[in-house]
Design a protein around this motif. Structure first.
Motif, mmCIF file in Angstrom:
data_model
loop_
_atom_site.group_PDB
_atom_site.id
_atom_site.type_symbol
_atom_site.label_atom_id
_atom_site.label_comp_id
_atom_site.label_asym_id
_atom_site.label_seq_id
_atom_site.Cartn_x
_atom_site.Cartn_y
_atom_site.Cartn_z
ATOM 1 N N ASN A 1 69.606 -43.667 13.269
ATOM 2 C CA ASN A 1 68.225 -43.792 13.724
ATOM 3 C C ASN A 1 67.896 -42.502 14.440
ATOM 4 O O ASN A 1 68.728 -41.945 15.158
ATOM 5 C CB ASN A 1 68.075 -44.993 14.657
ATOM 6 N N THR A 2 66.695 -42.010 14.211
ATOM 7 C CA THR A 2 66.350 -40.672 14.701
ATOM 8 C C THR A 2 65.005 -40.679 15.403
ATOM 9 O O THR A 2 64.033 -41.247 14.911
ATOM 10 C CB THR A 2 66.318 -39.663 13.532
ATOM 11 N N LEU A 3 64.962 -40.025 16.545
ATOM 12 C CA LEU A 3 63.751 -39.835 17.332
ATOM 13 C C LEU A 3 63.327 -38.377 17.158
ATOM 14 O O LEU A 3 64.145 -37.467 17.322
ATOM 15 C CB LEU A 3 64.055 -40.124 18.803
ATOM 16 N N ILE A 4 62.075 -38.167 16.774
ATOM 17 C CA ILE A 4 61.540 -36.813 16.637
ATOM 18 C C ILE A 4 60.394 -36.686 17.635
ATOM 19 O O ILE A 4 59.387 -37.376 17.511
ATOM 20 C CB ILE A 4 61.032 -36.548 15.209
ATOM 21 N N VAL A 5 60.576 -35.820 18.617
ATOM 22 C CA VAL A 5 59.555 -35.623 19.639
ATOM 23 C C VAL A 5 58.932 -34.244 19.420
ATOM 24 O O VAL A 5 59.631 -33.233 19.437
ATOM 25 C CB VAL A 5 60.148 -35.721 21.064
ATOM 26 N N VAL A 6 57.630 -34.229 19.192
ATOM 27 C CA VAL A 6 56.887 -32.984 19.030
ATOM 28 C C VAL A 6 56.246 -32.693 20.385
ATOM 29 O O VAL A 6 55.530 -33.528 20.935
ATOM 30 C CB VAL A 6 55.799 -33.109 17.947
ATOM 31 N N HIS A 7 56.522 -31.519 20.927
ATOM 32 C CA HIS A 7 56.042 -31.205 22.271
ATOM 33 C C HIS A 7 55.862 -29.706 22.440
ATOM 34 O O HIS A 7 56.274 -28.917 21.582
ATOM 35 C CB HIS A 7 57.014 -31.754 23.329
ATOM 36 N N LYS A 8 55.248 -29.327 23.523
ATOM 37 C CA LYS A 8 55.149 -27.911 23.868
ATOM 38 C C LYS A 8 56.507 -27.442 24.368
ATOM 39 O O LYS A 8 57.246 -28.198 24.995
ATOM 40 C CB LYS A 8 54.089 -27.676 24.959
ATOM 41 N N ASP A 9 56.848 -26.208 24.092
ATOM 42 C CA ASP A 9 58.100 -25.622 24.557
ATOM 43 C C ASP A 9 57.942 -25.315 26.048
ATOM 44 O O ASP A 9 57.403 -24.278 26.424
ATOM 45 C CB ASP A 9 58.401 -24.360 23.753
ATOM 46 N N ARG A 10 58.355 -26.276 26.883
ATOM 47 C CA ARG A 10 58.212 -26.169 28.332
ATOM 48 C C ARG A 10 59.524 -26.529 29.022
ATOM 49 O O ARG A 10 60.323 -27.326 28.502
ATOM 50 C CB ARG A 10 57.138 -27.128 28.857
ATOM 51 N N ILE A 11 59.709 -26.011 30.206
ATOM 52 C CA ILE A 11 60.868 -26.354 31.031
ATOM 53 C C ILE A 11 60.830 -27.850 31.347
ATOM 54 O O ILE A 11 59.780 -28.397 31.678
ATOM 55 C CB ILE A 11 60.862 -25.535 32.343
ATOM 56 N N GLY A 12 61.980 -28.505 31.206
ATOM 57 C CA GLY A 12 62.103 -29.898 31.591
ATOM 58 C C GLY A 12 61.857 -30.912 30.495
ATOM 59 O O GLY A 12 62.011 -32.117 30.723
ATOM 60 N N MET A 13 61.497 -30.471 29.293
ATOM 61 C CA MET A 13 61.202 -31.432 28.228
ATOM 62 C C MET A 13 62.471 -32.173 27.781
ATOM 63 O O MET A 13 62.435 -33.386 27.598
ATOM 64 C CB MET A 13 60.544 -30.742 27.030
ATOM 65 N N ALA A 14 63.576 -31.469 27.616
ATOM 66 C CA ALA A 14 64.824 -32.135 27.225
ATOM 67 C C ALA A 14 65.249 -33.117 28.308
ATOM 68 O O ALA A 14 65.692 -34.231 28.007
ATOM 69 C CB ALA A 14 65.921 -31.115 26.942
ATOM 70 N N ALA A 15 65.082 -32.737 29.569
ATOM 71 C CA ALA A 15 65.430 -33.634 30.680
ATOM 72 C C ALA A 15 64.554 -34.877 30.666
ATOM 73 O O ALA A 15 65.043 -35.995 30.899
ATOM 74 C CB ALA A 15 65.296 -32.902 32.011
ATOM 75 N N HIS A 16 63.272 -34.710 30.388
ATOM 76 C CA HIS A 16 62.360 -35.860 30.316
ATOM 77 C C HIS A 16 62.790 -36.821 29.204
ATOM 78 O O HIS A 16 62.869 -38.039 29.417
ATOM 79 C CB HIS A 16 60.924 -35.382 30.085
ATOM 80 N N ILE A 17 63.061 -36.287 28.037
ATOM 81 C CA ILE A 17 63.431 -37.121 26.896
ATOM 82 C C ILE A 17 64.737 -37.855 27.170
ATOM 83 O O ILE A 17 64.834 -39.073 26.969
ATOM 84 C CB ILE A 17 63.519 -36.273 25.604
ATOM 85 N N THR A 18 65.758 -37.143 27.631
ATOM 86 C CA THR A 18 67.049 -37.788 27.873
ATOM 87 C C THR A 18 66.973 -38.793 29.014
ATOM 88 O O THR A 18 67.641 -39.825 28.974
ATOM 89 C CB THR A 18 68.164 -36.762 28.129
ATOM 90 N N SER A 19 66.145 -38.535 30.009
ATOM 91 C CA SER A 19 65.962 -39.497 31.096
ATOM 92 C C SER A 19 65.345 -40.793 30.570
ATOM 93 O O SER A 19 65.786 -41.900 30.917
ATOM 94 C CB SER A 19 65.083 -38.892 32.192
ATOM 95 N N CYS A 20 64.328 -40.674 29.729
ATOM 96 C CA CYS A 20 63.686 -41.860 29.139
ATOM 97 C C CYS A 20 64.677 -42.642 28.286
ATOM 98 O O CYS A 20 64.704 -43.881 28.327
ATOM 99 C CB CYS A 20 62.474 -41.452 28.308
ATOM 100 N N LEU A 21 65.495 -41.927 27.513
ATOM 101 C CA LEU A 21 66.490 -42.592 26.679
ATOM 102 C C LEU A 21 67.542 -43.292 27.536
ATOM 103 O O LEU A 21 67.951 -44.417 27.239
ATOM 104 C CB LEU A 21 67.140 -41.596 25.722
#
Length: 162
Positions: free
Chosen positions: A85-105
């Motif tokens: 199962n795969t999550l594809i997140v389209v976002h602006k290249d900004r500081i903290g985006m990976a942290a936001h995604i992994t925190s939500c997961l």
């Protein structure tokens, strides 16, 4: 659906079956891509148009043994297997985006199998691809979308036995 000249008819049929296993009233158009010659022999480009009119393009390759690899989304080079199962997140290249995604997961108790990030250019559109075990709770998807710089969240739910 577009494929290169050496792409097999069976590969195309399997792609259609996998992407169309629930909805039978879809329109399909097949064409041969004669312009790109330096691609994997079993490469397929898929252009999807949703009911809202939104268009998404994908490039996939059959790599043998019933396995595939997705190598492009909307013109951006990516690389994931389609086995999870795969999550594809389209976002602006900004500081903290990976942290936001992994925190939500993490809050949704989702176990990450693989995670890769891709971007068009610094500060431009980026894609976070997360292959994970189990199901993705709907509130997790919504939580990811709450971040201002997130443009879209897509989930590929891999079904066994297709």
């Amino acid at each position: 659906i577009s494929c290169n000249r050496t792409c097999s008819r069976n590969f195309i049929i399997n792609v259609v079956r996998r992407t169309n296993h629930k909805q039978r009233n879809r329109k399909w158009n097949f064409s041969i891509n004669e312009l790109e010659t330096d691609v994997h022999p079993n490469t397929v480009d898929i252009l999807l148009t949703g009911v809202s009119g939104k268009v998404v393009s994908l490039r996939g390759e059959s790599i043998g043994g019933g396995k595939i690899r997705i190598t492009r989304i909307n013109g951006i080079e990516v690389d994931f297997s389609g086995e999870y199962n795969t999550l594809i997140v389209v976002h602006k290249d900004r500081i903290g985006m990976a942290a936001h995604i992994t925190s939500c997961l993490s809050q949704g108790m989702v176990n990450i199998a693989f995670m890769r990030l891709f971007r068009e250019a610094k500060g431009d559109t980026a894609y976070s691809i997360v292959e994970f075990d189990g199901e993705l709770p709907e509130d997790t998807r919504q939580r990811i979308l709450e971040k201002e710089d997130v443009e879209n969240v897509m989930v590929i739910d891999v079904k066994e036995g297709l």
